[in-house]
Design an enzyme around this catalytic site. Structure first.
Site, PDB file in Angstrom:
ATOM      1  N   LYS A   1      29.155  32.561  90.292  1.00 26.87           N
ATOM      2  CA  LYS A   1      28.414  33.376  89.323  1.00 26.87           C
ATOM      3  C   LYS A   1      26.912  33.109  89.440  1.00 26.87           C
ATOM      4  O   LYS A   1      26.103  34.043  89.443  1.00 26.87           O
ATOM      5  CB  LYS A   1      28.889  33.043  87.911  1.00 26.87           C
ATOM      6  CG  LYS A   1      27.980  33.572  86.808  1.00 26.87           C
ATOM      7  CD  LYS A   1      28.197  32.829  85.498  1.00 26.87           C
ATOM      8  CE  LYS A   1      27.043  33.104  84.561  1.00 26.87           C
ATOM      9  NZ  LYS A   1      27.059  32.310  83.340  1.00 26.87           N
TER      10      LYS A   1
ATOM     11  N   ARG B   1      15.270  27.235  76.313  1.00 25.50           N
ATOM     12  CA  ARG B   1      15.175  27.591  77.729  1.00 25.50           C
ATOM     13  C   ARG B   1      14.125  28.685  77.876  1.00 25.50           C
ATOM     14  O   ARG B   1      14.426  29.818  78.237  1.00 25.50           O
ATOM     15  CB  ARG B   1      16.533  28.053  78.253  1.00 25.50           C
ATOM     16  CG  ARG B   1      17.593  26.981  78.157  1.00 25.50           C
ATOM     17  CD  ARG B   1      18.835  27.355  78.932  1.00 25.50           C
ATOM     18  NE  ARG B   1      19.557  28.441  78.310  1.00 25.50           N
ATOM     19  CZ  ARG B   1      20.591  29.061  78.857  1.00 25.50           C
ATOM     20  NH1 ARG B   1      20.992  28.722  80.064  1.00 25.50           N
ATOM     21  NH2 ARG B   1      21.220  30.035  78.225  1.00 25.50           N
TER      22      ARG B   1
ATOM     23  N   CYS C   1      23.671  31.692  76.301  1.00 28.89           N
ATOM     24  CA  CYS C   1      24.278  30.610  75.527  1.00 28.89           C
ATOM     25  C   CYS C   1      23.227  29.828  74.749  1.00 28.89           C
ATOM     26  O   CYS C   1      22.136  29.552  75.242  1.00 28.89           O
ATOM     27  CB  CYS C   1      25.036  29.660  76.453  1.00 28.89           C
ATOM     28  SG  CYS C   1      26.546  30.364  77.112  1.00 28.89           S
TER      29      CYS C   1
END
Length: 422
Positions: free
Chosen positions: A22, A121, A116
């Site tokens: 992925k 981030r 997520c």
């Protein structure tokens, strides 16, 4: 709310095949924006995140088909450089399209991404890198606008403040089309997926060297051509099933994978006393007796992968003695610990450390999966526990694991999925 119901006291046994990565295919798909010839990508996993990236490519004008693990991206007139937030919010990797799209359209507008909730981030490293390349970056109403300069400097050096995988991929891909420039990215991420992206771009005519080292050098070219390429196997999926095997005292062989991409995990498993056999294109894990506690620090590659941290915690929850895990990548990665403790684990988190006091057995309970990897950890804990475990909010799992239920059932798991009632 979607649920997985997992029956415990199950030993995983049998053979499965690893899916394509992925984390490789998403940046490769983003890079196809810059290629105005047909591109065929093989060994592509059927995941929700892959479907999201395909939808983004279609939205900006590409013609894309996906069948039999193969994505074909055909050239099309790109009408706009605007990617709707309704697509971007679904996953963080969607932001990797802003640089390549700007290189083709002259500008791109992309919303700040979702994904997520495992910690801060920010995309600052992406944006600062693009600014160092000469892009004009503006932010307004949750969107980021990137505009290319009239010309690029002949020599550009950008040192990443942290070896961010996404930023390394974004900057390396964008730089590939900066004709007349020599670009150096320092403190680059070293993950195998970076090398896979470099190999794909070079197969399309790019001039890139240094992936898997801290310094990547790119000589920009005028254009890229079409190619056929097969992505590497998914090391995180492989690691998940290896850990699930050990947690359930099982015996599983995984075909089509690469041991050289999982050196840190395999070293830890051997230190714990797990049975590991490494073949040319397979890994075989098996239970051979009581496990030993360990100390682990998650680090950027080649260190222990943060994506496997929740999953090995589920294994260590029933290992006699005290294990310690230090998380050095995402500050909220321990958000799943309360759920494991509901199942009888004895885990205490202090700052970036988790102290795990092993118990004899976990017990099934109703829990909630906060993210992809935590969801996988709870499934594995449920398989090893006494009784039935009900895991809520499991749609995360289908973003990261191809045919998750099917593969687990092949290995003997009793697992049932109940979708959202919509």
């Amino acid at each position: 709310m979607s649920q997985l119901v997992v029956m415990g006291n199950t030993s995983l046994k049998g053979e499965i095949k690893a899916s394509g990565s992925k984390n490789s295919v998403l940046p490769i798909l983003a890079a196809t924006v810059m290629i105005e010839e047909p591109v065929v990508i093989k060994n592509v996993p059927e995941l929700r995140d892959v479907q999201t990236m395909i939808s983004i490519l279609q939205q900006i004008g590409k013609t894309v088909s996906f069948e039999n693990e193969t994505v074909t991206v055909m050239p099309g007139e790109i009408l706009v450089g605007n990617v709707p937030y309704e697509l971007v919010k679904k996953m963080r990797a969607s932001f990797n399209i802003i640089g390549p799209l700007a290189m083709i359209c002259g500008w791109a507008k992309v919303g700040k991404p979702g994904g997520c909730n495992i910690g801060q981030r920010p995309v600052d490293f992406h944006l600062k890198g693009l600014e160092a390349f000469g892009f004009r970056i503006t932010e307004e109403h949750g969107d980021v606008m990137a505009v290319i300069p009239n010309s690029f400097e002949k020599e550009i050096v950008y040192a990443l403040p942290f070896p961010s995988v996404g930023a390394t991929e974004q900057l390396m891909t964008t730089a590939a089309l900066m004709e007349g420039s020599k670009i150096t990215i320092e403190n680059a991420a070293r993950e195998p997926e970076i090398s896979d992206l470099q190999n794909f771009l070079n197969a399309c005519g790019a001039q890139i060297a240094g992936a898997s080292t801290p310094t990547i050098k790119i000589t920009g070219v005028r254009n890229l051509h079409g190619s056929e390429y097969s992505v590497i196997p998914d090391r995180i999926e492989t690691g998940t099933y290896l850990l699930g095997t050990i947690a359930t005292k099982g015996d599983v062989k995984i075909h089509g994978t690469r041991s050289d991409h999982l050196i840190s995990l395999l070293s830890i498993l051997e230190e714990m006393g797990a049975g590991i056999e490494k073949g040319q294109d397979y890994l075989h894990a098996f239970w051979k007796g009581p496990l030993k506690p360990v100390r682990i620090s998650s680090e950027p590659y080649p260190g222990f992968p943060t994506d496997l941290q929740p999953i090995i915690t589920a294994v260590l929850a029933t290992v006699e003695g005290t294990s310690v895990i230090e998380e050095n990548v995402f500050e909220n990665r321990f958000g799943y610990v309360d759920e494991l403790n509901r199942m009888g684990a004895r885990i205490k988190v202090s700052s970036s450390h988790a102290n795990i006091c092993g118990v004899d057995k976990l017990s099934g309970a109703e829990v909630v999966a906060p993210d992809i990897r935590a969801g996988a950890a709870l499934v594995i804990a449920g398989l090893a526990a006494d009784g039935e475990t009900i895991i809520n909010n499991v749609t995360h799992l289908f973003r990261g694991y191809e045919r998750f239920q099917e593969k687990l059932r092949t290995l003997g798991a009793k697992i049932t999925f109940y979708p959202d009632e919509e």
